[in-house]
Design a protein around this motif. Structure first.
Motif, short mmCIF file in Angstrom:
data_model
loop_
_atom_site.label_atom_id
_atom_site.label_comp_id
_atom_site.label_asym_id
_atom_site.label_seq_id
_atom_site.Cartn_x
_atom_site.Cartn_y
_atom_site.Cartn_z
N ASN A 14 46.12 10.21 9.27
CA ASN A 14 45.13 9.94 10.33
C ASN A 14 45.77 9.96 11.70
O ASN A 14 45.26 10.58 12.64
CB ASN A 14 44.51 8.55 10.11
N MET A 15 46.90 9.28 11.82
CA MET A 15 47.58 9.20 13.12
C MET A 15 48.34 10.48 13.42
O MET A 15 48.37 10.95 14.56
CB MET A 15 48.55 8.01 13.13
N SER A 81 59.61 5.29 4.54
CA SER A 81 60.01 6.57 5.16
C SER A 81 60.39 6.35 6.62
O SER A 81 61.35 6.96 7.11
CB SER A 81 58.87 7.58 5.09
N GLY A 99 55.59 4.62 15.23
CA GLY A 99 54.31 3.90 15.21
C GLY A 99 54.09 3.26 13.87
O GLY A 99 53.23 2.37 13.72
N THR A 101 54.14 0.88 10.85
CA THR A 101 54.28 -0.58 10.83
C THR A 101 54.87 -1.03 9.49
O THR A 101 54.96 -0.26 8.55
CB THR A 101 52.91 -1.26 11.05
N ALA A 125 56.65 0.70 18.04
CA ALA A 125 55.45 0.16 18.69
C ALA A 125 54.43 -0.21 17.61
O ALA A 125 53.81 0.67 17.03
CB ALA A 125 54.85 1.19 19.64
N PHE A 128 49.92 1.15 19.68
CA PHE A 128 50.02 2.00 20.87
C PHE A 128 48.83 1.83 21.81
O PHE A 128 48.84 2.38 22.91
CB PHE A 128 50.06 3.48 20.46
N1 LIG Z 1 51.40 1.85 16.15
C1 LIG Z 1 50.12 2.10 16.12
O1 LIG Z 1 49.41 2.02 17.14
C2 LIG Z 1 49.49 2.50 14.83
C3 LIG Z 1 48.15 2.91 14.77
C4 LIG Z 1 47.66 3.33 13.55
C5 LIG Z 1 48.48 3.32 12.45
N2 LIG Z 1 49.75 2.89 12.55
C6 LIG Z 1 50.69 2.93 11.44
O2 LIG Z 1 51.09 4.29 11.28
C7 LIG Z 1 51.35 4.57 9.91
C8 LIG Z 1 50.47 5.74 9.47
O3 LIG Z 1 49.11 5.38 9.57
P1 LIG Z 1 47.96 6.39 9.14
O4 LIG Z 1 46.67 5.66 9.28
O5 LIG Z 1 48.14 7.68 9.84
O6 LIG Z 1 48.29 6.56 7.59
P2 LIG Z 1 47.97 7.79 6.64
O7 LIG Z 1 48.16 7.29 5.25
O8 LIG Z 1 46.69 8.43 7.03
O9 LIG Z 1 49.13 8.84 6.98
C9 LIG Z 1 50.47 8.68 6.62
C10 LIG Z 1 51.02 10.07 6.36
O10 LIG Z 1 52.42 9.98 6.22
C11 LIG Z 1 52.81 10.87 5.22
N3 LIG Z 1 54.12 10.49 4.73
C12 LIG Z 1 54.48 9.43 3.97
N4 LIG Z 1 55.81 9.47 3.71
C13 LIG Z 1 56.28 10.57 4.37
C14 LIG Z 1 57.55 11.15 4.48
N5 LIG Z 1 58.63 10.63 3.88
N6 LIG Z 1 57.69 12.27 5.21
C15 LIG Z 1 56.62 12.83 5.83
N7 LIG Z 1 55.37 12.34 5.74
C16 LIG Z 1 55.22 11.21 5.02
C17 LIG Z 1 51.70 10.77 4.16
O11 LIG Z 1 51.70 11.93 3.34
C18 LIG Z 1 50.47 10.71 5.08
O12 LIG Z 1 49.99 12.02 5.36
C19 LIG Z 1 51.07 3.25 9.18
O13 LIG Z 1 52.29 2.55 9.03
C20 LIG Z 1 50.15 2.50 10.10
O14 LIG Z 1 50.23 1.10 9.94
C21 LIG Z 1 50.27 2.49 13.71
#
Ligand SMILES: NC(=O)c1ccc[n+]([C@@H]2O[C@H](COP(=O)([O-])OP(=O)(O)OC[C@H]3O[C@@H](n4cnc5c(N)ncnc54)[C@H](O)[C@@H]3O)[C@@H](O)[C@H]2O)c1
Ligand SMILES: O=C(O)C1=N[C@H](C(=O)O)CCC1
Length: 266
Positions: A14-15, A81, A99, A101, A125, A128
């Motif tokens: 998603n992110m 990861s 990003g 968490t 962060a 964000f």
């Molecule tokens: N800091 C922020 O503002 C913020 C905002 C939203 C989400 N997040 C965090 O960001 C992270 C991702 O969130 P999301 O909603 O996008 O999750 P998501 O599950 O939609 O996406 C995570 C992606 O990472 C990939 N992935 C996992 N291990 C990997 C690796 N070793 N190499 C490459 N790709 C890998 C997965 O295949 C997946 O496509 C979470 O930890 C979430 O808590 C942070």
């Protein structure tokens, strides 16, 4: 503006998808490659639903950093990861913007020591969104005057970690300005374990997971005859992108690891 070259880990998430869009829309950002869990050897343009970018996909971050020399890594994956990617980036002289968490305080201290040893900037962060940073700052200020506080964080039900990085960070910021205190009745009991939530320095943190939610937090303060609620809502992932852009630009000016954008947005 000088061009900033970037690798994104987690581009199909998603992110990650939003971050790929951000690099396309930002004139001085150049996406060199992505790191995924699959699709080694393919081009990003070959994946359904991804922008038509003729850049390589790697599944091994070491190989990626051997073949590509970006300025910045943006990691949006999972805590396991993210830790590996952050260390690999520092080892290769690439500045990480994380990003992801779920990092512990020990992780952060260890990784900060590593960044300082290599004199390289890094940002972790937990949130964000600029509004979320303000919510945390306002909550820290309020806690000076109203030290009884509970944190309610609400996220989508695909979230892996609890409490959220934001809730954890909010509690740490509040703990900096108030004495640790046990809240609620001194003799309170939990008839169902967990009913009073997680505890940090006497503060209670409650985590809600539901489909339909994105990322929301309320910080509730109580005093004699009054309550105060500070609330932030991210209603979509675009809310996080101005903070990602700011972090990518700011990390180039740092020589240590910064945990939390409140240190960047003064
Ligand atoms: N800091 C922020 O503002 C913020 C905002 C939203 C989400 N997040 C965090 O960001 C992270 C991702 O969130 P999301 O909603 O996008 O999750 P998501 O599950 O939609 O996406 C995570 C992606 O990472 C990939 N992935 C996992 N291990 C990997 C690796 N070793 N190499 C490459 N790709 C890998 C997965 O295949 C997946 O496509 C979470 O930890 C979430 O808590 C942070
Ligand atoms: O969607 C998520 O997962 C989010 N995680 C962050 C957290 O753990 O605080 C920030 C908001 C979105």
């Amino acid at each position: 503006m000088k061009e900033i070259t970037i690798i994104i880990a987690g581009p199909r998430g998603n992110m990650g998808m939003e971050a790929v869009k951000l690099t396309e829309q930002t004139e001085h950002f150049k996406l060199l490659a992505v790191v995924d869990t699959k699709n080694e050897g393919k081009r990003l343009s070959e994946l359904d639903g991804m922008p038509n970018l003729d850049i390589p996909i790697y599944t091994d971050i070491e190989k990626c950093f051997t073949e590509q020399q970006p300025d910045v890594l943006i990691d949006l994956t999972s805590p396991e990861s993210g830790r590996v990617h952050l260390e690999a980036a520092i080892d290769h002289g690439v500045r990480p913007v994380i990003g992801t968490t779920g990092f512990s305080q020990e992780d952060i201290e260890r990784l900060r020591a590593k960044a300082e040893d290599k004199e390289i900037g890094a940002i972790i962060a937990p949130n964000f969104a600029i509004g979320a940073i303000l919510m945390m700052k306002f909550a820290q200020t309020a806690a000076r005057y109203m030290p009884d506080v509970e944190i309610l964080e609400m996220h989508h039900d695909k979230k892996l970690d609890a409490p959220s990085g934001t809730a954890h960070k909010t509690a740490q910021l509040i703990a900096e300005v108030r004495e640790a205190k046990k809240q609620g009745h001194p003799q309170e009991t939990e008839d169902l374990p967990g009913a009073r939530g997680a505890e940090l320095d006497g503060m209670r943190i409650h985590s809600i997971r539901l489909p339909g939610l994105v990322a929301h937090q309320e910080v509730l303060f109580g005093g004699p005859g009054q309550t105060l609620t500070i609330r932030h809502d991210s209603i979509n992932r675009a809310s996080f992108m101005p903070g990602v852009r700011l972090s990518v630009e700011a990390v180039l000016t740092l020589n240590t690891l910064v945990y939390g954008l409140e240190h960047i947005i003064e």
